[in-house]
Structure formats: C-alpha cells, structure tokens
Design an enzyme around this catalytic site. Structure first.
Site, short mmCIF file in Angstrom:
data_model
loop_
_atom_site.label_atom_id
_atom_site.label_comp_id
_atom_site.label_asym_id
_atom_site.label_seq_id
_atom_site.Cartn_x
_atom_site.Cartn_y
_atom_site.Cartn_z
N PRO A 191 -3.24 4.76 3.54
CA PRO A 191 -4.60 4.63 3.01
C PRO A 191 -5.62 4.22 4.07
O PRO A 191 -6.82 4.36 3.85
CB PRO A 191 -4.46 3.53 1.95
N SER B 1 0.84 -1.20 0.00
CA SER B 1 0.00 0.00 0.00
C SER B 1 0.87 1.25 0.00
O SER B 1 2.02 1.23 0.46
CB SER B 1 -0.91 0.02 1.23
N ASP B 2 0.35 2.34 -0.52
CA ASP B 2 1.01 3.63 -0.35
C ASP B 2 0.89 4.02 1.13
O ASP B 2 0.19 3.36 1.90
CB ASP B 2 0.37 4.68 -1.26
N THR B 3 1.55 5.08 1.51
CA THR B 3 1.61 5.44 2.92
C THR B 3 0.31 6.08 3.39
O THR B 3 -0.03 7.19 2.96
CB THR B 3 2.79 6.39 3.19
#
Length: 686
Positions: free
Chosen positions: A386, A382-384
């Site tokens: 979410p 995941s991106d930072t």
C-alpha cells in the site's frame, strides 16, 4: 538439540492445550542451535543474547506482556523498524517473481540474491522508483533485522521444515536471538486460480474443497476439524502464521476473488470465522497455534463494477445499498474468537461517512472503527504494497508521508518490501511519534511469545514428512469434498444414476472457443461405480458434463467490464449445447463466481438437461460419488446465482443476492436438494 515437540495426535484441538500463561514453572521443551542453556533451581532457560544470565525476556515463567516489555528496551531503533516489516522470502532457486528464468529444483537453502522490482509485483505495471520486494535471507535477518516472512514456495514437507529450521537457526545466532515467524497464503484448498498473494493451490498438505465449498457443507464441526488438521500440518513444517481467511462477502458477483470468500451471507460467514480462528489458534494463542490474519478489513467484496483495488480502476468500494455495516459482521466474529491479526484492503470507501482514502491510511476506519468501536487489540497487518504500489487516495504524498499517515492510522506490520530504509528515515526524522513504533513492536512480540517461538521455533523434519497429508487427514478432507457438492436440479429423478447405465463423463477446463486441447473423458471404472463409462456420447444413456469456467486472471485485469456469462469465461457454449442435444444430460458447474448459465440452461428451459450440480473446488471422485448415489448430496449454495447477464449488471455491489429482489436469482442462496426428492433448503434461507 531438542526435538520440536509440536506434533500432536491427529485430532488434538489447539484449545485442549494448556495456555502459556498457566504453565507456571513447568519446564517447556527448549530448542536450540547456538544459544547456550542456563540452569537455575533445576530449570533451564535459553541465553539468547549470550550475556550469561537469564534476562526477563528469556524467562518463560513470565507473561508475554512482561517479556515483551523487557525485550523492547533492549532493541535498537533499527531492530524495531526491521521488526515491523514482513517480506516475501525465497528458498534457493525459487523464481516465483522472475518469469522466464531457468528453473533448478528448489532446495531448503537460502536464496541470497536481492530481488529489486521496477514493476508492481502483482500488476506488472511500472513503478516510479524501484521497490525491494525480497532481500537475500542472511541480509534480511542480519542487516535489515527482519523477523517476519512470507513463504510462497510450494515444495515437500521435509524441504519446508528443513528451510524453516535453517531460518530459525540464523535468527537465533543474530543479536538478541529473536525468532522468525513465517506466514503463507492458504495451502489446503483445490482452486483453479492459485497465484502469488491469493492461494498456493494444491500442495502436499491435505487437499480440501475451496473456501466456498467449506461454506457449502453447512457443517461447522467439520470446518473446525479442517482448521485443526491444517493447523497441525502448518505447525509441523514451521509455518506459524496464515495470511487467511477472507471475511469479505461475495455480494458483488463479478469480483475475481469470490472463490476465496465463504459466500454472501454475513452471519454465516461470521460463524465460519469463529470455527476457523479457534481451530487454527485455539481458545487463545499458545505454542501449538497457527496465528491467523483475517482479511480484508472492512470488507473488500463491494468493489465498483466488480473491479479489484490491486488496480487503480478498482480502487473504489461502493455501497449503493447502504450495507457498509453488513461487511463488519464476519470481522466482529473473528475478533470475538481472538484472531491474532487483521489486514485492511487497498480500496477506499467512495460513498460513506469515511474519508475516501485507502483503508491502510484511514484512521477513522482503522483506529476509530477497528480499534475503538470493535475492540480489536491484535496486530494490524497491511496488505502487500500500500505504500509503494497501491496508495489509493494518497498518491500525492511522498513515501515518508505515506508511512507517517499509515502509522498514525494504526498499521503495525508492513507487507511489501524488505528494505526498512524509508520507514526508518520517517521515524528518525521526527515526523511521527516513536511511541507508535514501540506499540507496534510490543504487539508483534506478544504474538511470538504466546506462540512459544522463543522457547522452541524448531520442527522435527522427519515427523513433518509423516504427518503432512497423511491418510487420516485426507479421509476427513474427502468427506468434506462430498459434503460440499450441491444438487440443484433433479428432473424426473434422473439422479442418482441407475446401475448399469452407460455414462459419457466429460470434464472441461478453460476450453475457450473450441480450442484444440480436448476435455478429459472418463472411460475406466476400476469397479468403484455401478455404471459403465463409455468413450463417446453416442454410446451413452446419459451424458455428464462438468464445466469449470475460467475468468481472466485477477492480475491480468485491464479495467474492461466483467461479465459472468459462460461464453465470456472460457466455455465453448456451442459444444456444450451439442452434447446436451444428443442425450439426457447432467450438468455440473464449478462455481468460482456466481456464473450465469442461461446460454446452456436457460431459465430451466433446456429440457435435455435433467440435473444440475454445483462444485466449489473438488475432485472427480467426489462428484462421481454424488452422481452414482454412493453419497447423498447435502450441500447448500453459498451465494445466489443471477438469472441473466442483465441481472448481473444491474445488481448493487454491496447487497447480497438474496436481497436483490424478485427475478434476480436462478439458484438461490442456501438452496440444495438431496435424493429424498425433497428440497431441503434450511429455514434460514433468505
């Protein structure tokens, strides 16, 4: 203690190293700090769990799959859940997230203070509940069971290597002795927009053009050499995972992250993805690789109005041109090349067949499209943030419901918090099948085994200092700088500058509204160039002005409309025009976005401007080598530049500039001249 064994000859490609699976019974280098070695039949193994025998996960003769399956059975649920988090980690005195704090020199010791944020770490907006962004290092390893970390600090090679060795020693001493993997954002590019979460900016590593500049070179062989050089530098200091590169397309010219892309053409971006993945990772992951995390699936370059999904007003990705599938082309190439991980973006699809929920939550996009249709078998990271910060489309779900939704969508590794409590509670509650956790942990373990971290995670600190940024590496980077510069206009063969020409050369950075800070004027030659630099425009035969427009910082966005005119992006247009009115002028523009330059150039109607060049994060020396003919320009534009602000506001977010129709472009995609007087635009030009 055994030396690292990671440093190779300057240009030994990772693909030339024999893969782990083919090493048979050849003894690997074992690096230890506390684990004892066990010898069997003349071979040595590390006793990581200190039980006096060689367990399958400690047996380097077995496959990564076999070792991962064994280690999984030995991990507690708490260890598994901690293993699924990747958190920012800080060296001692690193105050990156604490603006205004007194700063002492950063050292290679650990920062043992928890950092608990009450605001979004990117946007500085209040959060409903505090979020732990970073835990003290010892606590993160021994209590939270973290083994994945993001390093943001920008320090010397030796300091980074010393810190990495200390981290690995701590991990080796704890529990099952599982080593850490340390990731970073790009560290090898010149950029004016370095920020946490995008790029570290200029470092001690070899300094190359920005990503757009690598694209503009049109030299796949040199891109592969770049990736292999950067691989060696990263591995030398203990960085074994890159949060890079962006496979997103630059189809929306207002987007503030275009500088990190490779341009607007999907097929060309795909070719670059292939070279980057193979240059960093090799043909397969192996003990000399740096694993890549390609982002942001399924492409983040079509944000509505150019806004970014770090903010609620930028959460929608739109496809008015019906080009969703075009975004996938670079990702397909990265998957085929073997990228270790892929990162979905925060945005949600607004007008497609997919549910309008952020991609990390979107099972149809992550599981059905990425896993099943595209065949990706690696890690989904995941991106930072979410879960806590940017849960677009899932705002009404509780934190545990968000974890459930993302786990079921297919996320394996969560970035943004060091505290596993909520994820652990979600799993323990029975809300999700624990098999999802086991599948994620297996993917993460396989990466570590293939990278050889269980055998030797340590680096040679002195060798790292000698290797990183060495002259041979930088010479290759210097060549790339020169190849990245694009000559766009050359009226009356004004370039290259004739010998003995008196040149006034002025470089501007963010000189908004005639601010008092003067531009940098180059007045000394040191015998490098056949021209004379003069101190004032009045003394000059030719004026060279290099403008580097500066948009509002990505994380300073307020949702207001985004414009690309120079006057809206920190350029004193009146001053530039006054310079151009004095003498024949060469205009160089640093394109971090496809700027609209009609305020100074018009539609090529400003006849005092005799030449136009494009740069993409480079050095004054590289530009001067082009201007004086020491290097014949060969670069090509990685995107189309709009002819006017009206054209910008009317274009379609998902459509590349070369498809926007007649009357859109000032400079076309793939356009570029050489000093032969012939436009050398390739036949692939759109």
């Amino acid at each position: 203690m055994v030396a690292a064994g990671l440093l190779l000859g300057p240009f030994l490609l990772a693909s030339e190293v024999v893969g782990q699976s083919k090493r048979a019974a050849k003894q690997p280098v074992l690096g230890t700090r506390s684990a004892k070695l066990i010898e069997q039949n003349g071979l040595k193994f590390k006793d990581l769990n200190r039980n006096g025998r060689v367990d399958p996960y400690e047996d380097w003769r077995l496959s990564a799959e076999e070792r991962s399956n064994d280690l999984l059975t030995r991990m507690s649920l708490e260890q598994k859940v901690g293993f699924m988090l990747i958190s920012t980690t800080r060296m001692k005195n690193d105050q990156s997230f604490q603006a205004g704090q007194a700063k002492e020199p950063i050292t290679s010791d650990f920062n043992e203070d928890d950092l608990v944020a009450t605001t979004n770490m990117f946007t500085r907006k209040p959060l409903p509940t505090p979020v732990m962004n970073a835990a003290g290092t010892t606590k993160a390893v021994t209590q939270f069971h973290l083994r994945h970390f993001i390093l943001r600090a920008n320090v010397s090679a030796r300091t980074t290597a010393e810190w990495a060795n200390k981290l690995q020693a701590l991990c080796e001493s704890d529990g099952l002795g599982i080593p850490a993997i340390v990731a970073s954002n790009p560290r090898n590019h010149i950029t004016g927009a370095a920020a946490i979460g995008t790029s570290v900016g200029k470092t001690v590593f070899s300094a190359w053009p920005g990503e757009l500049g690598l694209s503009a070179m049109r030299d796949l062989k040199l891109v592969r050499e770049f990736a292999d050089i950067a691989r060696q530098e990263w591995a030398a200091v203990g960085l074994r995972k890159g949060y890079m590169y962006m496979a997103d397309l630059a189809t929306e010219p207002r987007w503030q992250r275009i500088e990190g892309t490779f341009g607007e053409d999907a097929e060309w971006a795909g070719k670059l993805m292939t070279e980057l993945v193979k240059g960093f990772q090799g043909e397969t992951l192996n003990p000399t690789s740096v694993a890549l995390t390609i982002k942001h699936f399924p492409g983040g370059g079509a944000g509505q109005g150019g806004q970014d999904p770090h903010f609620e007003w930028g959460k929608k990705e739109v496809f008015p041109g019906g080009k969703f599938a075009n975004n996938l082309i670079p990702f397909r190439a990265a998957i085929k090349a073997g990228t270790s991980a892929i990162m979905p973006y925060y945005s949600l699809p607004a007008d497609t067949k997919y549910e309008p929920i952020a991609y990390a939550y979107n099972r149809a996009v992550i599981h059905d499209l990425l896993r099943k249709e595209l065949g990706f078998t690696g890690i989904i990271n995941s991106d930072t943030g979410p879960i806590e910060m940017m849960p677009w489309g899932a705002e009404n779900l509780s934190i545990r419901e968000r974890y459930k939704r993302t786990l079921e969508a297919g996320v394996n590794l969560y970035s943004g918090t060091a505290d596993p409590a909520e994820l652990l509670a979600t799993v323990k509650s029975g809300m999700v099948d624990q098999q999802l956790v086991d599948e994620s942990v297996l993917r993460l373990l396989r990466e570590k085994f293939k990278l050889g971290l269980f055998e030797n995670p340590y680096v040679d600190e002195q060798a790292a200092e000698q290797l990183v940024g060495n002259a041979q590496f930088q010479a290759k980077a210097d060549l790339a700088h020169r190849k990245s510069i694009v000559l766009l206009r050359n009226e009356d063969n004004a370039l290259p500058l004739k010998p003995s020409t008196n040149v006034y050369f002025e470089a501007h950075t963010a000189r908004a509204g005639g601010a008092a800070t003067p531009p940098a004027a180059y007045t000394t030659n040191d015998g490098k160039y056949p021209v004379t630099f003069v101190a004032t425009p009045d003394e000059a035969d030719v004026v060279v002005v290099w403008i580097r427009p500066s948009a509002k910082s990505l994380f300073a966005s307020d949702g207001s409309p985004i414009y690309l005119s120079l006057s809206k992006n920190s350029v004193d247009v009146a001053y530039i025009n006054s310079l151009a009115a004095k003498k024949p002028t060469i205009l160089a523009i640093n394109y971090s976005n496809p700027w609209v330059i009609d305020e100074v150039y018009g539609n090529g109607t400003n006849r005092t401007i005799k030449g136009v060049l494009a740069t993409f994060g480079t050095t004054p020396d590289a530009l001067l080598d082009i201007l004086t003919g020491k290097f014949n320009p060969s670069g090509k534009m990685p995107f189309t530049t709009p002819i006017s602000e009206a054209a910008v506001q009317q274009q379609k977010e998902d459509v590349p500039g070369y498809e926007e129709g007649a009357g859109y472009a000032l400079f076309k995609y793939n356009e570029g001249l050489s000093y032969k007087g012939v436009n050398t635009t390739a036949s692939a030009s759109k």
